[in-house]
Write an enzyme that holds these catalytic residues in place. Structure first.
Site, short mmCIF file in Angstrom:
data_model
loop_
_atom_site.label_atom_id
_atom_site.label_comp_id
_atom_site.label_asym_id
_atom_site.label_seq_id
_atom_site.Cartn_x
_atom_site.Cartn_y
_atom_site.Cartn_z
N VAL A 1 -4.13 -2.69 -4.78
CA VAL A 1 -5.02 -2.16 -3.73
C VAL A 1 -4.78 -0.66 -3.56
CG1 VAL A 1 -5.63 -2.29 -1.28
CG2 VAL A 1 -5.27 -4.39 -2.58
N GLY A 2 -3.55 -0.22 -3.71
CA GLY A 2 -3.25 1.21 -3.62
C GLY A 2 -4.08 2.02 -4.61
N LYS B 1 -5.18 -1.47 10.99
CA LYS B 1 -5.56 -2.86 10.70
C LYS B 1 -4.32 -3.64 10.26
CE LYS B 1 -7.09 -4.75 6.84
NZ LYS B 1 -6.38 -6.04 6.85
N GLU C 1 6.18 -7.68 -9.59
CA GLU C 1 6.72 -7.97 -8.27
C GLU C 1 6.40 -9.43 -7.90
OE1 GLU C 1 4.94 -5.72 -5.11
OE2 GLU C 1 6.89 -5.25 -4.29
N CYS D 1 9.14 -4.83 -0.27
CA CYS D 1 8.81 -4.11 -1.51
C CYS D 1 10.04 -3.45 -2.11
CB CYS D 1 7.69 -3.11 -1.29
SG CYS D 1 7.59 -2.50 0.36
N GLY E 1 1.12 -1.69 0.90
CA GLY E 1 0.65 -2.95 0.34
C GLY E 1 0.83 -2.96 -1.15
N SER E 2 -0.03 -3.70 -1.84
CA SER E 2 0.15 -3.88 -3.28
C SER E 2 -0.29 -2.63 -4.06
CB SER E 2 -0.67 -5.07 -3.75
OG SER E 2 -2.04 -4.85 -3.48
N THR E 3 0.28 -2.47 -5.24
CA THR E 3 -0.10 -1.36 -6.12
C THR E 3 -1.57 -1.48 -6.51
OG1 THR E 3 2.14 -1.06 -6.89
CG2 THR E 3 0.41 -0.30 -8.37
N GLU F 1 2.36 3.44 0.15
CA GLU F 1 3.69 2.86 -0.09
C GLU F 1 3.44 1.50 -0.74
OE1 GLU F 1 6.53 0.60 0.09
OE2 GLU F 1 6.69 0.80 2.27
P1 ADP Z 1 -0.29 -8.17 -0.46
O1 ADP Z 1 -0.49 -8.55 -1.89
O2 ADP Z 1 1.08 -7.80 -0.10
O3 ADP Z 1 -0.97 -9.08 0.53
P2 ADP Z 1 -2.44 -6.29 -0.26
O4 ADP Z 1 -2.40 -4.96 -0.87
O5 ADP Z 1 -3.40 -7.29 -0.77
O6 ADP Z 1 -0.95 -6.78 -0.32
O7 ADP Z 1 -2.67 -6.18 1.30
C1 ADP Z 1 -2.09 -5.18 2.11
C2 ADP Z 1 -3.10 -4.76 3.15
O8 ADP Z 1 -4.20 -4.17 2.47
C3 ADP Z 1 -3.67 -5.90 3.98
O9 ADP Z 1 -3.85 -5.43 5.31
C4 ADP Z 1 -5.00 -6.16 3.32
O10 ADP Z 1 -5.96 -6.74 4.19
C5 ADP Z 1 -5.43 -4.76 2.91
N1 ADP Z 1 -6.40 -4.69 1.81
C6 ADP Z 1 -6.64 -5.59 0.83
N2 ADP Z 1 -7.59 -5.16 0.00
C7 ADP Z 1 -7.99 -3.93 0.45
C8 ADP Z 1 -8.93 -2.94 0.02
N3 ADP Z 1 -9.67 -3.12 -1.06
N4 ADP Z 1 -9.04 -1.80 0.72
C9 ADP Z 1 -8.26 -1.58 1.79
N5 ADP Z 1 -7.38 -2.46 2.26
C10 ADP Z 1 -7.22 -3.63 1.61
#
Ligand code: ADP
Length: 494
Positions: A254-255, A198, A403, A306, A250-252, A272
């Site tokens: 959501v990680g 995705k 960040e 990042c 992506g973000s910590t 990551e």
């Molecule tokens: P950023 O703050 O850099 O946009 P995110 O972590 O929000 O980083 O987004 C990185 C990816 O994770 C995007 O593809 C986003 O759609 C996806 N994402 C956001 N929330 C979730 C979630 N709860 N579960 C899985 N993927 C998510």
């Protein structure tokens, strides 16, 4: 000649030197459809819920196209297609045939490099110099590198027979859309897995161009399924019971959600996440080179990396000279049209991201920190941020700890290597770092003590597909790149 005349002349020469005629790449190289459906089982398919969302050019705020918003049913369809392809073709064909497909993908991207670079800049706002010289060549290099591994896996782990994990669910961010896709798809395919990937909501288009290319490459249907959607679509991928491995960048924040979600399941995962890299400049460093490395580390990419060198730690003996030179260099940076080949700093990726950066800067002003922004003129439309220094900060300030993900560099000074190491490590993150010094011994000593996955010395932001990348602490779990990058996609049994 009076001093005033001289100063005027010098500044004239300086401006003449740095003013370039515009040299934009033509967007005509990119043919975009008005609408992109989900790429599932080798064909473009509309989403079950009929929903679409727009992808805009952050430099102009123009709508480029609209893309499908995948829901639960679509994720399920994509996972089923990936499973069918895994059982039916991909796990059965000889490894060297897998390798040939991946080589073919690499070659075809290379042939269309210009088109991909322009599209990436249009959809993400990054300067064409970055997409042309870094993103796309690295994408090609990653596919090329992992293609070579496909038929050598049996020799890579002596005494052990590696086997693919199965279906990989992959979720990527907006800062390097196609490159993050390559980091994830290439090792997965080489190891014999199939994929559901995705894109991020603000940068879906280059992945759909990749989907067209995969179809043209005659990759068997279902081996790579490409979908678009927001966080809830990502969550559907993470929670799908038939996914064997999650790869997330992506973000910590959501990680951590993903980590909780897969806890107690037998899904493998790699994460990551964020970073807050310290770029440490010692008193014996080549100052002009360091200035260039600092600019490269935080400004050339809008700070949208990042591993960006977002914290400058400079020895107090040279801090005045270095900051003066850095400001001079920053004043020459060209902010504007991402498609212009002279542009150093493109658009901020989205309005919410710009607002986030502005919130950090407003807070810095409130807290009495010193802000220095260059005198750059910004286009009327689009999302922009001039390169910014934040001085007079302490370790506990949010702008130092969190960040920002923008062209914002904090400055702190130190007196001893031990103090530099302690400041560098005083963060929840540990993704990358930089050391500038004339002494190899200092590089080894300081590099060893900094808890971060990648340390660059006398350079910054250098990448190679053979080199593993990943974080310590809240910067993530697992490695991507090199042989290490194959491990999460393999079961190793005797
Ligand atoms: P950023 O703050 O850099 O946009 P995110 O972590 O929000 O980083 O987004 C990185 C990816 O994770 C995007 O593809 C986003 O759609 C996806 N994402 C956001 N929330 C979730 C979630 N709860 N579960 C899985 N993927 C998510």
């Amino acid at each position: 000649m009076t001093e005033k005349d001289l100063a005027q002349r010098t500044s004239l020469r300086f401006n003449d030197l740095w003013s370039y005629d515009s040299a934009p790449e033509s967007s005509d190289y990119v043919q975009l459809k008005e609408r992109y459906d989900l790429f599932i089982d080798g064909a473009f398919q509309p989403p079950e819920n009929g929903k679409y969302f727009k992808s805009i050019n952050p430099a102009t705020e123009e709508v480029l196209s609209e893309v499908a918003d995948a829901g639960k049913a679509d994720v399920d369809k994509a996972v089923k297609a990936a499973r069918k392809a895994y059982n039916g073709t991909w796990s059965r064909i000889p490894a060297k045939e897998r390798g040939k497909y991946i080589y073919r993908i690499s070659r075809m991207i290379q042939e269309r490099a210009r088109e991909f670079a322009i599209l990436e800049s249009m959809d993400s706002g990054k300067p064409i110099r970055e997409s042309r010289d870094i993103d796309i060549p690295q994408v090609v290099a990653h596919f090329f590198y992992y293609a070579g591994w496909a038929d050598k896996l049996d020799y890579a782990f002596p005494g052990v027979k590696p086997k693919a994990v199965g279906v990989a669910g992959q979720i990527i961010p907006w800062n390097f859309p196609l490159l993050m896709a390559a980091w994830k798809i290439a090792p997965a395919l080489a190891a014999g897995n199939t994929v559901v990937i995705k894109s991020a909501e603000s940068t879906p288009l280059s992945l759909y161009k990749l989907a067209e290319l995969l179809r043209d490459a005659e990759l068997p249907p279902g081996v790579v399924n490409i979908i678009s959607g927001a966080g809830n679509t990502g969550a559907e991928i993470v929670q799908h019971p038939d996914i064997d491995k999650i790869a997330f960048t992506g973000s910590t924040e959501v990680g951590k959600l993903i980590q909780k979600s897969v806890a107690g399941t037998d899904k493998k995962y790699t994460l990551e996440l964020g970073g807050k890299a310290a770029n440490i400049v010692f008193e014996d460093a080549p100052v002009d080179q360091a200035v260039e490395g600092i600019v490269n580390g935080i400004f050339f990419n809008q700070g949208h990396v990042c591993c960006a060198g977002s914290r400058l730690l400079v020895h107090e003996a040279i801090s005045e000279e270095l900051v003066r030179k850095l400001k001079m260099r920053m004043e020459t940076l060209i902010v504007g049209d991402p498609l212009d080949k002279n542009t150093d700093i493109g658009a901020i990726n989205s309005r919410p991201q710009l607002e986030k950066i502005q919130r950090y800067l407003a807070e810095s002003v409130e807290e009495g920190q010193d802000i220095y922004q260059t005198k750059c003129t910004l286009p009327e439309k689009g999302y922009w941020c001039c390169p910014t220094l934040v001085d007079n900060v302490s370790q506990s300030h949010r702008v130092v700890q969190e960040e920002v993900f923008g062209p914002v560099l904090t400055i702190q000074t130190f007196r001893t290597p031990a103090e530099a190491i302690s400041l560098a490590n005083n963060t929840p993150y540990g993704l990358s770092g930089g050391i500038w010094t004339d002494k190899g011994s200092k590089i080894f000593k300081v590099g060893k003590d900094i808890r971060a996955g990648v340390i660059w010395s006398n350079t910054f932001n250098k990448f190679d597909p053979t080199s593993p990348f990943g974080g310590y602490k809240e910067s993530g779990v697992g490695r991507e790149g090199g042989l290490h990058g194959l491990l999460p996609y393999l079961e190793l049994s005797k």
